[in-house]
Design a protein around this motif. Structure first.
Motif, PDB file in Angstrom:
ATOM      1  N   UNK A  69      49.295  -3.425  56.774  1.00 52.14           N
ATOM      2  CA  UNK A  69      48.206  -4.301  57.180  1.00 52.14           C
ATOM      3  C   UNK A  69      48.666  -5.376  58.148  1.00 52.14           C
ATOM      4  N   UNK A  70      49.830  -5.959  57.881  1.00 54.17           N
ATOM      5  CA  UNK A  70      50.379  -6.983  58.771  1.00 54.17           C
ATOM      6  C   UNK A  70      50.692  -6.400  60.138  1.00 54.17           C
ATOM      7  N   UNK A  71      51.280  -5.213  60.152  1.00 51.26           N
ATOM      8  CA  UNK A  71      51.636  -4.558  61.419  1.00 51.26           C
ATOM      9  C   UNK A  71      50.396  -4.258  62.251  1.00 51.26           C
ATOM     10  N   UNK A  76      46.939  -5.540  66.828  1.00 50.89           N
ATOM     11  CA  UNK A  76      45.587  -5.810  67.328  1.00 50.89           C
ATOM     12  C   UNK A  76      45.537  -7.048  68.209  1.00 50.89           C
ATOM     13  N   UNK A  77      46.397  -8.038  67.916  1.00 47.04           N
ATOM     14  CA  UNK A  77      46.300  -9.296  68.664  1.00 47.04           C
ATOM     15  C   UNK A  77      47.329  -9.441  69.776  1.00 47.04           C
ATOM     16  N   UNK A  78      48.409  -8.615  69.776  1.00 47.43           N
ATOM     17  CA  UNK A  78      49.417  -8.790  70.824  1.00 47.43           C
ATOM     18  C   UNK A  78      49.542  -7.589  71.759  1.00 47.43           C
ATOM     19  N   UNK A  98      37.528  -4.095  64.526  1.00 40.74           N
ATOM     20  CA  UNK A  98      37.569  -3.163  63.396  1.00 40.74           C
ATOM     21  C   UNK A  98      38.954  -3.158  62.748  1.00 40.74           C
ATOM     22  N   UNK A  99      39.987  -3.162  63.589  1.00 36.87           N
ATOM     23  CA  UNK A  99      41.351  -3.180  63.065  1.00 36.87           C
ATOM     24  C   UNK A  99      41.619  -4.443  62.249  1.00 36.87           C
ATOM     25  N   UNK A 167      39.604 -18.431  66.561  1.00 37.62           N
ATOM     26  CA  UNK A 167      38.766 -18.635  65.383  1.00 37.62           C
ATOM     27  C   UNK A 167      38.005 -17.360  65.031  1.00 37.62           C
ATOM     28  N   UNK A 168      37.541 -16.639  66.052  1.00 38.55           N
ATOM     29  CA  UNK A 168      36.836 -15.382  65.829  1.00 38.55           C
ATOM     30  C   UNK A 168      37.717 -14.385  65.086  1.00 38.55           C
ATOM     31  N   UNK A 169      38.948 -14.218  65.567  1.00 43.06           N
ATOM     32  CA  UNK A 169      39.849 -13.247  64.953  1.00 43.06           C
ATOM     33  C   UNK A 169      40.243 -13.652  63.537  1.00 43.06           C
ATOM     34  N   UNK A 170      40.504 -14.941  63.340  1.00 40.60           N
ATOM     35  CA  UNK A 170      40.831 -15.416  61.991  1.00 40.60           C
ATOM     36  C   UNK A 170      39.659 -15.195  61.052  1.00 40.60           C
ATOM     37  N   UNK A 171      38.449 -15.418  61.550  1.00 38.77           N
ATOM     38  CA  UNK A 171      37.250 -15.224  60.731  1.00 38.77           C
ATOM     39  C   UNK A 171      37.085 -13.765  60.330  1.00 38.77           C
TER      40      UNK A 171
END
Length: 313
Positions: A69-71, A76-78, A98-99, A167-171
């Motif tokens: 999950x962490x990977x 997804x973000x980098x 979705x990811x 904030x969107x991604x953290x949410x």
């Protein structure tokens, strides 16, 4: 650490900006946002320390689930998914959502147990905040969060402002974890939220996603001006791109729903069988129900000298 190194060393690593050239080497477009990267790394470090302290009390499959999950969340973000999704293709941005909000969230929740996060629950604020994992709270909040961030105003703002985008991604990740938490009972869910209720809950959650996916499929007009450009990017028009985004949501929803429902159906059948065996062996009904609910039926059976029969297959 490897992902961070690739992001920093990539000659194209950058924050937000305008459309990229469709002929560029998009696979080199790695991003690095400390605002998004740091919380994941810190939480992973906390998890690793807790696993080490707890020794073998956390099953290996949970540790691997958390690591996966962490990977996925980090990728997804980098990875180029972030760059292409922001600047070129809506369906890639939807894949990123979705990811983060489903796939990574499910895997992270499966990897967490009560003992792992026990130090966090000593904080009064965090202890009170666990109310968002109550199924009657988690599902409405998750649904509202999903539709709110896909409204035109907020979605466009997130593409222009890095802080809003973070904030969107953290949410998405936080509310996704809160939504899935009662299904896997990271912390005990209400007594009424048994396996049957979980089946209904998962179907309801997936129906919400399907509604949004169908809107993108059949709207007939482009929702977000940022993707509505004169020249198709990567050979895909803005409307086709939006339809593909709906397809990403529907495909992921169908796959994850199918897997989860199959697991819950088998779990319900197994629980019913184990519960009945314990009751027939003289264990009081309340103790049998509670033990089976939290997967402690084997320990309870051993204490009462009962051997649970296992059906073939």
């Amino acid at each position: 650490a490897a992902l961070a190194g690739l992001a920093v060393l990539s000659p194209a690593a950058a924050a937000h900006g305008g459309p990229s050239e469709t002929g560029s080497e998009w696979w080199l477009e790695w991003s690095f946002s400390p605002l998004q990267f740091a919380p994941l790394v810190l939480f992973a470090a906390f998890y690793a320390l807790r696993i080490r302290r707890l020794g073998g009390r956390v099953p290996a499959w949970r540790v691997w689930s958390f690591a996966a999950g962490t990977t996925i969340a980090l990728l997804a973000i980098v990875s180029p998914i972030d760059h292409i999704g922001e600047r070129d293709l809506f369906w890639v941005h939807m894949l990123q959502h979705v990811l983060l909000g489903d796939i990574a969230a499910v895997l992270l929740v499966m990897g967490i147990t009560g003992p792992v996060i026990q130090p966090l629950l000593k904080n009064r604020f965090l202890l009170r905040a666990r109310v968002i994992t109550h199924p009657a709270v988690a599902l409405p909040l998750w649904s509202a969060n999903l539709f709110l961030w896909h409204s035109r105003a907020l979605y466009e703002l997130s593409l222009r402002n890095e802080y809003v985008h973070t904030l969107e991604h953290i949410s998405f990740l936080a509310f996704g974890m809160a939504m899935w938490s009662p299904v896997f009972e990271t912390l005990p869910a209400p007594a009424w939220f048994g396996t049957g209720a979980k089946l209904i809950y998962v179907i309801a959650a997936r129906a919400v996603t399907a509604v949004l996916g169908n809107i993108f499929w059949f709207s007939g007009f482009v929702f977000y001006p940022a993707y509505d450009v004169a020249d198709p990017r990567f050979g895909i028009s803005a409307l086709e791109d939006q339809v593909h985004a709906g397809s990403v949501m529907m495909a992921e929803t169908t796959l994850l729903t199918g897997i989860t429902l199959i697991w819950l159906f088998f779990k319900m059948a197994r629980e019913s069988d184990d519960r009945q065996q314990l009751i027939e062996a003289g264990v009081d009904r309340e103790s049998a129900v509670r033990a089976v609910r939290f997967g402690r039926q084997e320990a309870l059976a051993r204490r009462h000298g009962v051997v649970l029969r296992q059906e073939p297959g």
